[in-house]
Design an enzyme around this catalytic site. Structure first.
Site, PDB file in Angstrom:
ATOM      1  CG  HIS A 372      -1.993  -0.967   1.227  1.00  0.00           C
ATOM      2  ND1 HIS A 372      -3.231  -0.746   0.664  1.00  0.00           N
ATOM      3  CD2 HIS A 372      -2.022  -2.223   1.723  1.00  0.00           C
ATOM      4  CE1 HIS A 372      -3.989  -1.825   0.839  1.00  0.00           C
ATOM      5  NE2 HIS A 372      -3.270  -2.737   1.471  1.00  0.00           N
ATOM      6  CE  LYS A 567      -6.250  13.872   0.081  1.00  0.00           C
ATOM      7  NZ  LYS A 567      -6.576  12.645  -0.600  1.00  0.00           N
ATOM      8  NE  ARG A 568      -3.259  10.132   9.993  1.00  0.00           N
ATOM      9  CZ  ARG A 568      -2.960   9.203  10.889  1.00  0.00           C
ATOM     10  NH1 ARG A 568      -3.819   8.229  11.148  1.00  0.00           N
ATOM     11  NH2 ARG A 568      -1.829   9.246  11.553  1.00  0.00           N
ATOM     12  CE  LYS A 573      -2.291  10.818   2.931  1.00  0.00           C
ATOM     13  NZ  LYS A 573      -3.003   9.965   1.950  1.00  0.00           N
ATOM     14  CB  THR A 675     -10.059   4.993  -1.250  1.00  0.00           C
ATOM     15  OG1 THR A 675      -9.525   5.318   0.039  1.00  0.00           O
ATOM     16  CG2 THR A 675      -9.425   3.718  -1.754  1.00  0.00           C
ATOM     17  CE  LYS A 679     -13.835   6.265   0.708  1.00  0.00           C
ATOM     18  NZ  LYS A 679     -12.929   6.318   1.858  1.00  0.00           N
TER      19      LYS A 679
HETATM   20  C1  26V Z   1       2.671   6.228   5.192  1.00  0.00           C
HETATM   21  C2  26V Z   1       3.713   6.736   5.918  1.00  0.00           C
HETATM   22  C3  26V Z   1       4.187   8.066   5.587  1.00  0.00           C
HETATM   23  C4  26V Z   1       5.338   8.582   6.322  1.00  0.00           C
HETATM   24  C5  26V Z   1       5.849   7.844   7.478  1.00  0.00           C
HETATM   25  C6  26V Z   1       5.440   6.455   7.702  1.00  0.00           C
HETATM   26  C7  26V Z   1       4.307   5.986   6.931  1.00  0.00           C
HETATM   27  C8  26V Z   1       3.783   4.747   7.194  1.00  0.00           C
HETATM   28  C9  26V Z   1       2.738   4.261   6.465  1.00  0.00           C
HETATM   29  C10 26V Z   1       2.167   4.993   5.477  1.00  0.00           C
HETATM   30  C11 26V Z   1       1.026   4.479   4.685  1.00  0.00           C
HETATM   31  C12 26V Z   1       0.371   3.357   5.324  1.00  0.00           C
HETATM   32  C13 26V Z   1      -0.298   2.494   4.381  1.00  0.00           C
HETATM   33  C14 26V Z   1      -1.515   3.147   3.816  1.00  0.00           C
HETATM   34  O1  26V Z   1      -2.448   3.512   4.512  1.00  0.00           O
HETATM   35  N1  26V Z   1      -1.535   3.260   2.525  1.00  0.00           N
HETATM   36  C15 26V Z   1      -2.678   3.795   1.811  1.00  0.00           C
HETATM   37  O2  26V Z   1      -3.419   2.686   1.357  1.00  0.00           O
HETATM   38  C16 26V Z   1      -4.591   3.089   0.664  1.00  0.00           C
HETATM   39  C17 26V Z   1      -5.360   1.832   0.326  1.00  0.00           C
HETATM   40  O3  26V Z   1      -4.640   1.071  -0.582  1.00  0.00           O
HETATM   41  C18 26V Z   1      -4.214   3.897  -0.551  1.00  0.00           C
HETATM   42  O4  26V Z   1      -5.400   4.327  -1.174  1.00  0.00           O
HETATM   43  C19 26V Z   1      -3.380   5.101  -0.168  1.00  0.00           C
HETATM   44  O5  26V Z   1      -2.929   5.767  -1.313  1.00  0.00           O
HETATM   45  C20 26V Z   1      -2.192   4.642   0.664  1.00  0.00           C
HETATM   46  O6  26V Z   1      -1.478   5.750   1.174  1.00  0.00           O
END
Ligand code: 26V
Length: 832
Positions: A372, A567-568, A573, A675, A679
């Protein structure tokens, strides 16, 4: 015939068959109130009514649930096990009512009892067992599996406390613990009999198995119990009801009596506290370096419980472990459950006496992994020392898998080339360059038969970056499964007015299969439809305006363009790009107040990880800008800024239907899919976005005339970085950008602390890793194109309708059918 909010669908037929009489519901609610809650109508509080109504609904669900379980058992078909550390579910009451066609009968029954359904539904806490996109995707997938007839079980953790609640105090985020279980959770069933022992620590010895062969025997130093709680997952029309099984951690002995009797009352509870801490709280993991031991304990805890559970079920049904991979598909949602590869090997070899080779091929056949994110800081790895201490047998197995993988890799490489050594070290499951660490992504890759990305672009980038070497050595595994969203929650239930309009135009078939919504395209030039579409949007915007006034005391005009960025909060972003453009726009309006400006409200919402300093500073900046802009009479209300606190699924359900413009502006190459983008577009917002994640495929389907794209592409971003990007030169060459940054950096929005944003602004001048400056001019131009479009309502609504009409493919039903067909190889119902 009884009808639900949206008329004429198969659900209405179903509800009439069930004879959901209002009278019956009424008396069931009264008896639940008495016999399950201990209240009568005179003493019941709103919360009691809600619990009673949910329990009544749950009773209706249980029959269908049991028959789904019986049918799955009887047919002996293959099942999907979806392992996810996060399920961001939100509220369930209205969703389940809608899916069962019971909204109106329930509304009436409650009304007869003097209770307002919408008011009590608003009291249900969000099940916020997730951080963001990944967790919400898991929730959409569960609902879609039940809808399209994929027999599946979701496995996760029953956190006592989900994602923190966000308060904004003096413009800053303050995290408050979330407490969704405080009023009990009426949806769940505790399965006392479903308990698994989870080991930690200890040592590995040898013993003899039943057949006299030597086996490794792990003697854990500590055992924690995993206890299952089941929640039924209702699909559209209630044809299939699947299960979400969440594990709660408990000590073997709840109290040490000897210690207690000695007077050590705290020490007597120490084991129990330590064990239970595993399911205490969700990690706000998407920015903290989740290096903590507790996080690994959580991951292993739920993975081991889930594998033990699915093996037990398999043995009960089929009696032969050797057919496991034919009857079970185990989907790993990101690397969080990827210790499953080693745990399944351990269970097969050490417990069930399967040979290494057979166990390895069974594991690979059974497991599949979804990636992801490509962000390097988000790719999990664990220090070898920690793994050795906590999971000594698993580390042995990982070493053996690594040996096997590297031997295979070496066979495929011509000997002796110097670059081969580097390749081998990149493929290795052990990263030797940052201390010794186990690379969980590589483990998941080698142990799975399919590895998927979540949008076409992301999947291609996976092949070129993180999994480049593995893809060369073990080709053919990487595949794309573009994300989707459930149209029940994000269309029918969140936006019943729009769903009603679409159904009136093209019939209720769209509710059964969102892909039928393309027929709505025909109405794009129909003035009456445009007018109704605009009226629906207006009503949704009024609801959001009212909510915003309640929350923030800001008055906004529902006629203004609602420009929404939720969003987060993450640098990639680029909420910063948006707020800097807001400042530039503010300056421009002040400079020429009499020009014909488009009235806009810029909405923001989102949580920052507690430790993410830069993201928190961006939240403060948005709030500081809001304070100045909203109070400035010189701009005559043409621009307003609102940061809504505590973004969650329920708030998204208010925001999504009310958006005119959807901000999807990540630095290209960094958002795996998104996602939220889907929406908003489904609900008739125009997207302003970069060619990132699923925006790329949205443009293909919606048409490039109906989406506003700007900025660098992923490869341009890469080239620019490689060529040595100089943000300072860009800023110096763009007066509007420079003025905005100088004003932020020198305290125009923070007069109480003029230096507050100096570092933030300096980081843009010095490095600007996320290319805010590089995309700024293009973003501003795109915003002015949006303004021009807005000035022609007929054209705007035409495009909005075309957005709605072309988003059918982004249903999570489609995504699940693709997984079922191409990865899981399990049957589903076809709706053609
Ligand atoms: C992001 C980050 C950013 C900086 C520091 C550490 C860290 C750790 C994890 C993440 C992302 C976590 C995984 C996640 O939520 N990914 C999201 O998954 C969605 C479903 O597939 C996708 O639509 C999003 O684009 C994606 O960011």
């Amino acid at each position: 015939m009884e009808h639900d909010t949206v008329q004429g669908s198969s659900v209405a037929i179903l509800s009439s068959r069930r004879k959901t009489s209002v009278q019956a519901l009424r008396s069931e609610i009264i008896s639940k109130l008495a016999y399950s809650i201990g209240k009568d109508a005179a003493t019941a509080r709103d919360h009691d009514w809600l619990t009673a109504a949910i329990l009544v609904l749950r009773d209706r669900i249980v029959d269908g649930w049991m028959s789904s379980v019986r049918e799955a058992k009887r047919s002996g078909r293959k099942r999907v096990y979806y392992l996810s550390l996060e399920f961001l579910i939100g509220r369930l009451f209205k969703d389940a009512l809608g899916n069962l066609g019971m909204t109106e009968p329930m509304r009436e029954a409650l009304r007869d009892l003097g209770v307002d359904l919408d008011a009590i539904a608003g009291l249900e806490p969000d099940a916020a067992l997730g951080n963001g996109g990944l967790g919400r995707l898991a929730a959409c997938f569960m609902e879609s599996m039940a809808t399209v007839g994929v027999s599946g079980l979701g496995y996760g953790i029953r956190y006592d406390h989900g994602l923190f609640s966000q308060k904004i105090i003096d413009g800053r985020q303050v995290e408050v613990p979330e407490d969704w279980l405080s009023f009990r959770n009426p949806w769940e069933f505790l399965r006392r009999e479903i308990v698994h022992e989870i080991g930690f620590g200890g040592s590995v010895g040898m013993n003899n198995g039943w057949d006299g062969t030597a086996r490794h025997a792990w003697q854990p130093a500590e055992i924690v119990l995993a206890m299952g709680y089941d929640t039924p997952v209702v699909g559209w029309g209630g044809r299939m009801i699947n299960t979400l099984r969440l594990w709660s951690a408990h000590a073997v002995d709840p109290i040490r009596l000897d210690a207690f009797n000695r007077g050590d009352h705290v020490g007597a509870m120490a084991d129990s506290t330590r064990a239970e801490s595993i399911s205490r709280v969700l990690y706000p993991s998407d920015a903290t370096p989740a290096g903590q031991e507790l996080r690994l304990r959580q991951e292993y805890f739920f993975t081991s419980a889930s594998l033990q559970d699915l093996i037990r079920r398999h043995m009960q049904r089929f009696g032969d472990i050797r057919s496991l991979h034919e009857k079970a598909s185990i989907q790993l949602n990101d690397t969080h459950p990827s210790i499953a590869i080693a745990e399944l090997m351990r269970l097969l070899i050490d417990v069930h006496g399967i040979s290494w080779d057979e166990a390895w091929s069974m594991t690979r056949e059974a497991c599949c992994y979804t990636n992801h994110t490509l962000l390097p800081e988000a790719l999990e790895s664990w220090p070898v020392g920690l793994m050795e201490r906590l999971l000594p047998r698993h580390l042995q197995i990982i070493y053996a898998i690594n040996q096997h993988t590297l031997d295979e890799a070496r066979k495929k490489m011509p000997v002796g080339r110097p670059e081969d050594a580097a390749r081998i070290s990149r493929i290795s499951l052990i990263d030797e360059s940052h201390g010794r660490r186990v690379r969980m992504g590589n483990l998941a890759y080698v142990g799975s038969h399919k590895v998927n990305g979540v949008s076409a672009l992301h999947t291609e980038l996976m092949k070129e970056t993180v999994f480049k070497d593995l893809n060369q050595i073990l080709p053919g595994r990487i595949t794309n499964m573009t994300n989707g969203i459930t149209p029940r929650r994000w269309f029918t239930h969140a936006n019943p007015k729009l769903a009603g309009l679409v159904c009136d135009a093209i019939g209720p078939g769209v509710l059964d299969d969102l892909e039928n919504i393309t027929a709505f395209e025909r109405y794009a030039d129909d003035p009456a439809t445009k007018e109704r579409f605009a009226a629906v949007k207006r009503a949704n915007k009024e609801a959001l305006a009212e909510y915003t006034f309640e929350q923030l005391g800001i008055r906004i005009d529902p006629a203004a363009m609602f420009d929404i960025h939720v969003k987060r909060i993450h640098e990639y972003k680029r909420q910063l790009l948006n707020i800097v453009e807001t400042v530039a726009l503010y300056h421009a309006i002040r400079a020429e107040p009499d020009r014909k400006w488009t009235p806009r409200v810029k909405f923001f919402a989102g949580k920052a990880a507690a430790s993410y300093v830069q993201a928190k500073s961006i939240i403060k900046l948005i709030n500081d800008v809001a304070k100045v802009v909203n109070a400035d009479p010189a701009i005559r209300g043409l621009l307003k800024v609102a940061f809504l606190p505590n973004y969650n699924v329920s708030l998204a359900e208010i925001l999504v239907p009310a958006a005119d413009l959807s901000e999807q502006i990540s630095t290209a190459g960094m958002e795996a899919s998104g996602t939220g983008n889907m929406k908003f577009a489904l609900n008739g917002a125009i997207t302003i976005g970069t060619l990132d994640g699923a925006n790329v495929e949205m443009r293909e389907r919606i048409g490039s005339d109906n989406i506003v794209i700007f900025g660098m592409t992923a490869s341009e971003v890469e080239d620019r970085r490689n060529a040595g990007y100089n943000p300072r030169a860009v800023i110096e060459g763009d007066p509007a950008l420079k003025e905005a940054l100088v004003s932020i950096g020198t305290g125009q929005f923070s007069p109480d602390d003029p230096a507050r944003y100096r570092n933030l602004v300096e980081s843009l001048y010095d490095s600007d890793f996320f290319m805010v400056a590089a995309d700024f001019a293009s973003y501003v131009q795109a915003q002015r194109r949006v303004d021009a479009l807005w000035s022609n309502p007929s054209d705007w609504w035409r495009k909005a309708i075309l957005n709605t009409a072309h988003m059918g493919w982004f249903s999570s039903d489609r995504a699940i059918k693709q997984y079922a067909e191409e990865i899981w190889k399990v049957p589903f119902w076809r709706t053609t």
